[in-house]
Structure formats: structure tokens, C-alpha cells
Design a protein around this motif. Structure first.
Motif, short mmCIF file in Angstrom:
data_model
loop_
_atom_site.label_atom_id
_atom_site.label_comp_id
_atom_site.label_asym_id
_atom_site.label_seq_id
_atom_site.Cartn_x
_atom_site.Cartn_y
_atom_site.Cartn_z
N LEU A 67 0.50 -1.04 -0.18
CA LEU A 67 0.49 0.04 0.12
C LEU A 67 0.67 1.02 -0.06
N ALA A 68 1.78 1.50 1.12
CA ALA A 68 2.71 2.33 0.57
C ALA A 68 3.29 2.83 -0.97
N LEU A 69 4.07 1.53 -1.67
CA LEU A 69 4.28 1.90 -2.23
C LEU A 69 3.63 2.11 -3.49
N LEU A 70 2.05 1.50 -3.25
CA LEU A 70 1.00 2.07 -4.15
C LEU A 70 1.25 3.50 -4.59
N THR A 71 1.08 4.02 -2.95
CA THR A 71 0.24 5.52 -3.00
C THR A 71 1.11 6.12 -3.28
N HIS A 72 2.57 6.33 -2.73
CA HIS A 72 3.73 6.19 -2.88
C HIS A 72 4.15 7.23 -4.78
N CYS A 73 4.04 6.12 -5.42
CA CYS A 73 4.00 5.86 -6.41
C CYS A 73 2.93 6.24 -7.75
N GLY A 74 3.58 6.85 -8.54
CA GLY A 74 2.60 5.95 -9.83
C GLY A 74 2.69 5.22 -10.60
N ARG A 75 2.40 4.71 -11.39
CA ARG A 75 2.25 3.68 -12.71
C ARG A 75 3.64 4.04 -13.60
N GLY A 76 4.75 3.59 -13.56
CA GLY A 76 5.90 4.12 -14.40
C GLY A 76 6.92 4.41 -12.56
N ASP A 77 6.78 5.01 -11.78
CA ASP A 77 7.40 5.62 -11.52
C ASP A 77 8.95 4.28 -10.46
N GLU A 78 9.93 4.98 -10.02
CA GLU A 78 11.17 3.86 -9.12
C GLU A 78 10.54 3.97 -7.63
N ALA A 79 11.23 3.03 -7.14
CA ALA A 79 11.02 2.90 -5.42
C ALA A 79 12.61 2.26 -5.42
N ILE A 80 13.23 2.73 -4.88
CA ILE A 80 14.66 2.83 -4.34
C ILE A 80 14.59 1.53 -3.37
N VAL A 81 14.77 0.29 -3.34
CA VAL A 81 14.75 -0.98 -1.69
C VAL A 81 16.36 -1.01 -1.55
N GLY A 82 16.41 -1.26 -1.01
CA GLY A 82 18.55 -2.73 0.11
C GLY A 82 18.10 -4.03 -1.04
N SER A 83 19.53 -4.46 -1.14
CA SER A 83 19.70 -5.38 -1.92
C SER A 83 18.96 -6.43 -1.04
N GLU A 84 19.06 -6.29 0.34
CA GLU A 84 18.94 -7.68 1.59
C GLU A 84 17.39 -7.02 1.49
N SER A 85 16.42 -5.84 0.82
CA SER A 85 15.36 -5.98 1.84
C SER A 85 14.05 -7.25 1.36
N HIS A 86 13.06 -6.97 2.34
CA HIS A 86 12.40 -7.96 2.88
C HIS A 86 11.13 -7.68 1.20
N ILE A 87 11.03 -6.44 0.86
CA ILE A 87 10.35 -5.75 -0.43
C ILE A 87 10.39 -6.28 -0.87
N LEU A 88 12.25 -6.39 -1.55
CA LEU A 88 12.54 -7.07 -2.79
C LEU A 88 12.20 -8.45 -2.96
N HIS A 89 13.19 -9.44 -1.21
CA HIS A 89 12.38 -10.69 -1.77
C HIS A 89 11.19 -11.61 -1.39
N HIS A 90 10.68 -11.01 -0.76
CA HIS A 90 9.77 -11.85 0.13
C HIS A 90 8.38 -11.48 0.11
N GLU A 91 8.51 -10.55 -0.73
CA GLU A 91 6.17 -9.80 -0.92
C GLU A 91 5.52 -10.03 -2.41
N GLY A 92 6.16 -11.28 -3.36
CA GLY A 92 5.93 -11.49 -4.18
C GLY A 92 5.79 -10.74 -5.18
N VAL A 93 7.08 -10.12 -5.01
CA VAL A 93 7.34 -8.37 -6.52
C VAL A 93 5.92 -7.88 -6.59
N GLY A 94 5.36 -7.64 -4.66
CA GLY A 94 3.78 -7.05 -5.23
C GLY A 94 3.42 -6.05 -6.46
N ALA A 95 4.56 -4.93 -5.71
CA ALA A 95 4.55 -3.36 -6.35
C ALA A 95 4.56 -3.27 -8.18
#
Ligand code: TLP
Length: 345
Positions: A67-95
Motif C-alpha cells: 500500500l505504501a508503494l502503490l500510494t507513493h508511486c504511480g505507474r512507471g515510477d521507481e522505488a529504491i529498496v535495499g538489496s537485502e530488503s524484505h520488499i525485494l525478496h519476500h513480498e511476491g514482487v507486489g508493487a
């Protein structure tokens, strides 16, 4: 055999009698219509606990981050995340899958730190456009490391200077605050939005929140509905979360002392490689020297101690409110027995 000692995660905790009583007696309404008083009370308390204006109760930490990423970002926008982040590795590539958001990673070092210069260099202003920088605290895949206020502040400044926001995946933010001997509000003062979980060290059965400004949370609310996260008499769950917030924050330092003791005990066992100095919070990561990690995990499970392996090549044990100091001593004894059985195999 004695009861199983489940150290796979702090998500395995079960609600105790007082929490169940709070759930059973909760006053509830229909939260999608907006009239569940217990959910409202929880959202107020959760926002206050991390120093933000508003909060939205959601089923999981994954949904809070999404929800945070979908609210901060529109389609085509970019979010920066850590290379070992949970968002990158364990959240089903949701955003990326659901919101057309691209994830750009910057390195987390061995202790989970991110260099501010890496963030500054990665932020882009054209197409794609970086609209949010995400930090994780504690840093799960880097041993549950607590990221200090100074680092959070520097990265927030870099993000804000470039017109981007800072989102903190604070699934275990109260563990970080306890380790850093500060409070969550201080730690999160520079964050625009924060997610945190009740269902981890705080011991509730279900639930997380997304917090931020009232305007941000009102923009996130319809997206929660879109994702199927609108819940009806969710006051029953919110009552457990409220109980957790009121009763289980202060005691997190017990879990952290138990993790330290566990690391010290494991470090003295031949074949196991553990550095107790790297244990900031409630996680202990074990590597192996001359022992097969998979065989060790199985031998340990046969002895009634469960661990997990979210990072390949290492074993993770997480302390929590359902394992006391005696359980930790037993886990050390059984680890020694499991390691010895493999050394002699
Ligand atoms: N982490 C789980 C597993 O998914 C690895 C665990 O056992 O540690 N952010 C962070 C930093 C997390 O560690 C987790 C869960 C989440 C978000 C997601 O929370 P849930 O499981 O509620 O979706």
C-alpha cells in the motif's frame, strides 16, 4: 520429549489468555463502513506510537508495504529498496506486478547499512522518476540489525532533497528502538510513512499498520479496499493488536537478551559459526564450518528445536515471547547434540 522450541520466526507466537480475553470482549462494528471503534482506537494508538498523524490497519506487513508503494508511486515510477530488503525478496514482487512500480536496489552491507551516497546516485528525476526510498529497520536478512537514527536521518535528507519520500519497513521497529535505547518516534522522526507489525515480536495473531500523514492514509484507504484488505468486524483482531502494543513493547528487551545468550551458547559449539557481537535484536544467524546446514537443521528438528533458513547458506533462530530463558538453554544443549551427531556421522 519436552515441548517443541519454535525459533523459526517471531511470527509463530500464539495469543495468551489475556490477549484472547481482550479479543473476546472487543466492541466491534463494520470497519469498511468505518464504524469499528476498536480498529479506530488501535489506529490512533499505533500512529501515536510512531509519531505519525494517522494509521490504517491491514492484514499483513506485506500489504502495508505494498500500500505504501502503490500510494507513493504511480505507474512507471521507481522505488529504491535495499538489496537485502524484505520488499525485494519476500513480498511476491507486489508493487511491480500490481502497480507498475519499478524497484531499484542499492547495496545493504553485511550489517544492513546503506551508504547515503548510493541512494543519492540511484535517485532519478526524469523517466523513470524516483518517488520513494525504502529503508528496513530492523534489517531482517542482515541478522536483524538495528539501523541507527543518524543513518535514517541522512538517507531521509537525501531522499527529501531530491523530492522523494522515505518509507520505513518497520516490521520490527520496536526491536530496533529497544536495541538503540531510543524510542520509535525518535527513530522515525524523518520518515514520511512507516509500516509495522503486531504479529511478530509483539505477539498478536494477525495484523500490521501503515502510518503517515492523514492525507497519505486517506489516499491509501481506497487502495486497501482494492487489494481486498477491507475487513469487517476486524475490531476482534485490532483488540489483540492493541493489547500487544500496550503490553508487549517493553518486554522486547527480554527477547533480545535471550538472543544474545543463544548466540554466545551457539558460538562455543564446534562446527557452528556465530558472532554474538552482530546480534543487535532478536535474531541469530548461524553459518557452518565442516557441517552440512540442511542436515543440522533436520537433526535439530528431531531434537525438538525448529529454525528457518530465509537466507541461503545460513540458519536463522528468532527469539520471542513464547520461548523463555530456560527454552534458550535447552536450544543450546540440543544444538550441541545435533552438531556432535553430524561430526561423528
Ligand atoms: N518476515 C517473515 C518472513 O517473510 C521472512 C519472517 O519470518 O521474518 N517486512 C519485514 C522486515 C519482515 O520481516 C516481514 C515478515 C514482512 C515485512 C512481512 O510481514 P507479513 O508476513 O505480515 O506479510
Amino acid at each position: 520429549m519436552t515441548a517443541v522450541i519454535d525459533l523459526r520466526s517471531d511470527t509463530v507466537t500464539r495469543p495468551g489468555p489475556a490477549m484472547r480475553e481482550a479479543m473476546a470482549t472487543a466492541v466491534v462494528g463494520d470497519d469498511v463502513i468505518g464504524d469499528d471503534p476498536t480498529v479506530k482506537a488501535l489506529e490512533e494508538a499505533a500512529a501515536a506510537a510512531v509519531g505519525k498523524e494517522s494509521a490504517l490497519f491491514v492484514p499483513s506487513g506485506t500489504m502495508a508495504n505494498l500500500l505504501a508503494l502503490l500510494t507513493h508511486c504511480g505507474r512507471g515510477d521507481e522505488a529504491i529498496v535495499g538489496s537485502e530488503s524484505h520488499i525485494l525478496h519476500h513480498e511476491g514482487v507486489g508493487a511491480p506486478a500490481l502497480g507498475g512500480v519499478s524497484l531499484r536496489s542499492v547495496p545493504n552491507d553485511e550489517r544492513g547499512h546503506i551508504e547515503t551516497a548510493e541512494v543519492t546516485a540511484a535517485i532519478r528525476g526524469g523517466s523513470p522518476r524516483t518517488t520513494v526510498v525504502c529503508l528496513e529497520n530492523t534489517q531482517n536478512r542482515r541478522g536483524g540489525a538495528a539501523i541507527p537514527v543518524s543513518e535514517m536521518r541522512q538517507i531521509a535528507e537525501a531522499a527529501h532533497a531530491a523530492g522523494a519520500s522515505l518509507h520505513v519497513d518497520g516490521a520490527r521497529i520496536f526491536n530496533a528502538a529497544a536495541a538503540l535505547e531510543t524510542d520509535a518516534k525518535t527513530l522515525l522522526a524523518d520518515a514520511d510513512t512507516v509500516s509495522f507489525c503486531f504479529s511478530k515480536g509483539l505477539g498478536a495473531p494477525v495484523g500490521s499498520v501503515l502510518t503517515g500523514s492523514s492525507d497519505f492514509i486517506e489516499r491509501a484507504r481506497p487502495t486497501r479496499r482494492q487489494l481486498g484488505g477491507g475487513m469487517r468486524q476486524s475490531g476482534i483482531l485490532a483488540a489483540a493488536a492493541l493489547y500487544a502494543l500496550e503490553h508487549h513493547v517493553e518486554r522486547l528487551s527480554e527477547d533480545q537478551a535471550n538472543a544474545k545468550r543463544l548466540a554466545e551458547g551457539l558460538a562455543s559449539i564446534p562446527g557452528l559459526v556465530v558472532d554474538p557481537d552482530t546480534v543487535d535484536t532478536n535474531m541469530v544467524f548461524v553459518r557452518f564450518d565442516g557441517i552440512d546446514g540442511i542436515a543440522f537443521t533436520a537433526a535439530l528438528a528431531e531434537r525438538g528445536v525448529l529454525a528457518s533458513a530465509p537466507v541461503p547458506g545460513s540458519l536463522r533462530m528468532v527469539t520471542h515471547l513464547d520461548v523463555n530463558a530456560a527454552g534458550i538453554e535447552e536450544a543450546i544443549v540440543q544444538s550441541a547434540s545435533a552438531a556432535e551427531s553430524l561430526a561423528n556421522a
